[in-house]
Design a protein around this motif. Structure first.
Motif, PDB file in Angstrom:
ATOM      1  N   ARG A   1       0.982  -1.210   0.047  1.00 13.80           N
ATOM      2  CA  ARG A   1      -0.045  -0.069  -0.064  1.00 13.80           C
ATOM      3  C   ARG A   1       1.051   1.399  -0.010  1.00 13.80           C
ATOM      4  O   ARG A   1       1.728   1.463   1.053  1.00 13.80           O
TER       5      ARG A   1
ATOM      6  N   GLY B   1       0.405  -1.460  -6.059  1.00 17.53           N
ATOM      7  CA  GLY B   1      -0.397  -1.322  -4.906  1.00 17.53           C
ATOM      8  C   GLY B   1      -0.930  -0.158  -4.975  1.00 17.53           C
ATOM      9  O   GLY B   1      -0.897   0.871  -6.110  1.00 17.53           O
ATOM     10  N   ARG B   2      -2.179  -0.007  -4.291  1.00 16.35           N
ATOM     11  CA  ARG B   2      -2.983   1.269  -4.213  1.00 16.35           C
ATOM     12  C   ARG B   2      -2.394   2.278  -3.627  1.00 16.35           C
ATOM     13  O   ARG B   2      -1.745   1.994  -2.304  1.00 16.35           O
TER      14      ARG B   2
ATOM     15  N   ASP C   1      -1.922   7.087  -3.521  1.00 15.80           N
ATOM     16  CA  ASP C   1      -1.649   8.292  -4.233  1.00 15.80           C
ATOM     17  C   ASP C   1      -0.219   8.076  -4.783  1.00 15.80           C
ATOM     18  O   ASP C   1       0.631   8.525  -4.212  1.00 15.80           O
ATOM     19  N   GLU C   2      -0.064   7.995  -6.307  1.00 20.96           N
ATOM     20  CA  GLU C   2       1.017   7.936  -6.888  1.00 20.96           C
ATOM     21  C   GLU C   2       1.656   9.295  -6.869  1.00 20.96           C
ATOM     22  O   GLU C   2       3.020   9.210  -6.782  1.00 20.96           O
TER      23      GLU C   2
ATOM     24  N   GLY D   1      -0.450   0.039 -10.329  1.00 19.37           N
ATOM     25  CA  GLY D   1      -1.710   0.046  -9.471  1.00 19.37           C
ATOM     26  C   GLY D   1      -1.780  -1.298  -9.075  1.00 19.37           C
ATOM     27  O   GLY D   1      -0.969  -2.186  -8.701  1.00 19.37           O
ATOM     28  N   MET D   2      -3.020  -1.916  -8.436  1.00 26.14           N
ATOM     29  CA  MET D   2      -3.361  -3.261  -8.208  1.00 26.14           C
ATOM     30  C   MET D   2      -3.094  -4.361  -9.207  1.00 26.14           C
ATOM     31  O   MET D   2      -3.477  -3.703 -10.141  1.00 26.14           O
TER      32      MET D   2
END
Length: 391
Positions: A194, A225-226, A228-229, A248-249
């Protein structure tokens, strides 16, 4: 055997405990057992046929993170209905001390109960404060399992009693046989977790990245993972941000391909880990592993024999170790060989058999007690065989 398994955390938010329960349930189903899993889940969550929803979960701060848990009168009613309909030979509760379905099940269930403790938190004030409330429920547990020595230590120090240590399991061959993705190969560092949970350690890796790229400009960091990039790369100089790729996921299949593809998997977690399932998955896939020297990680990595360790939260040490490994294919190959051999002890063929042995012991003990017409507290011999004597 009719097995009921209780998952404390929301099924629709991926996590190590949920994956462990899913794989455990499917392992027993393949062996021919009847399995039902009770778990929190949103109404629109697609569920496997063996999972029963206990209703929507709510976010609660727990063990240095935010867990989605389910508690209350409606949840208690659903627990009772699930127990009534299931008529289980054994009930397996995960994280029975969390304010969720496990504790409700402990209060409501009759018959053999096995509990697995995943949490490693040597300074849990909440657990100490809740001891009196928890004790009545914990007294009903027939056998306790801890996923690591550090989870066992947390249990012993806060709640008394003891537990047998059985690690989390992984389908080693699923990861070992995955096909690498060429797009993820070639001077790549991998991270899965995460993004916006600090204890997963991505900020430490981001602090190390400029030094890694100064030595090896061609390196890419792949993040799955999820979260705020944009916030994740804010600390990086603008000219380096293109060297970070967010995926992402990812599905289970893509996670296996990811771990089969990267040149180096980095686990910079800073704390709150009782095991480290991602390390086992990486080892299964043959990825060389570099991890922070948390006690639980060191145990999984055989004290550094199956993967290298760096000083926790030390970005410079991380960078130096990463550069050294990226520049040494022979050392990475050595880690791959050692890791692939070491990880077999975590395969479900071993872990699942150990858990099933606990089930068989407690159900046999319960049957013996019933046959002798003794009170339920008479199973001290069983608890002694499992190392579960209470204070």
């Amino acid at each position: 055997m009719r097995i009921g398994i209780v998952c404390p955390y929301s099924w629709d938010v991926p996590g190590g405990v949920q994956f462990h329960i899913r794989d455990l349930a499917e392992y027993f189903i393949r062996l021919g057992h009847e399995v039902s899993v009770l778990a929190p889940a949103d109404d629109d969550t697609p569920l496997p046929p063996y999972v029963v929803s206990a209703g929507r979960a709510v976010p609660v701060p727990y063990n240095g993170s935010v867990a989605r848990l389910n508690f209350g009168f409606l949840s208690a009613a659903r627990v009772r209905r699930w127990l009534h309909d299931g008529r289980f030979d054994v009930i397996h509760i995960h994280e029975p001390t969390s304010p969720s379905l496990g504790l409700l099940t402990c209060w409501a269930a009759q018959g053999p109960i096995v509990a697995t403790f995943h949490t490693s938190n040597p300074r849990s004030r909440a657990m100490i404060a809740a001891y009196a409330i928890l004790q009545a429920a914990l007294e009903k547990i027939s056998a306790r399992i801890a996923v690591s020595e550090y989870a066992r230590r947390t249990l012993v120090e806060h709640l008394g009693g003891d537990a047998v240590v059985i690690p989390n399991g992984v389908d080693v061959d699923f990861f070992a046989k995955a096909e690498p993705n060429p797009e993820w190969q070639g001077d790549t560092i991998g991270f899965i977790g995460r993004i916006d949970e600090p204890r997963k350690g991505l900020p430490v890796l981001m602090r190390a990245l400029p030094k890694i790229l100064a030595a090896r400009p061609q390196t890419r960091l792949l993040v799955a993972g999820r979260g705020d990039e944009k916030e994740a790369v804010e600390s990086l100089p603008a000219e380096l941000r293109s060297r970070v790729e967010f995926l992402g996921m990812v599905s289970d299949e893509d996670k296996a391909r990811f771990l089969r593809s990267v040149d180096l998997y980095v686990a910079p977690n800073t704390g709150g880990e009782s095991f480290g399932i991602i390390l086992v998955e990486a080892l299964s896939a043959g990825a060389p592993v570099l991890a922070s020297d948390l006690d639980a990680f060191a145990q999984v990595l055989d004290q550094g024999a199956a993967g290298e360790l760096f000083a926790n939260e030390d970005a410079d040490a991380l960078a130096e170790a990463a550069v050294r490994l990226l520049e040494d294919p022979a050392r990475r190959a050595e880690l791959q060989e050692r890791g692939s051999a070491h990880v077999r002890r975590f395969d479900w063929s071993t872990v699942g058999a150990d858990i099933l042995s606990v089930y068989e012991t407690v159900t046999a003990g319960a049957a013996a007690v019933a046959a002798d017409d003794r009170p339920s507290g008479g199973g001290s011999g069983l608890r002694a065989r499992l190392g579960l004597a209470r204070d």
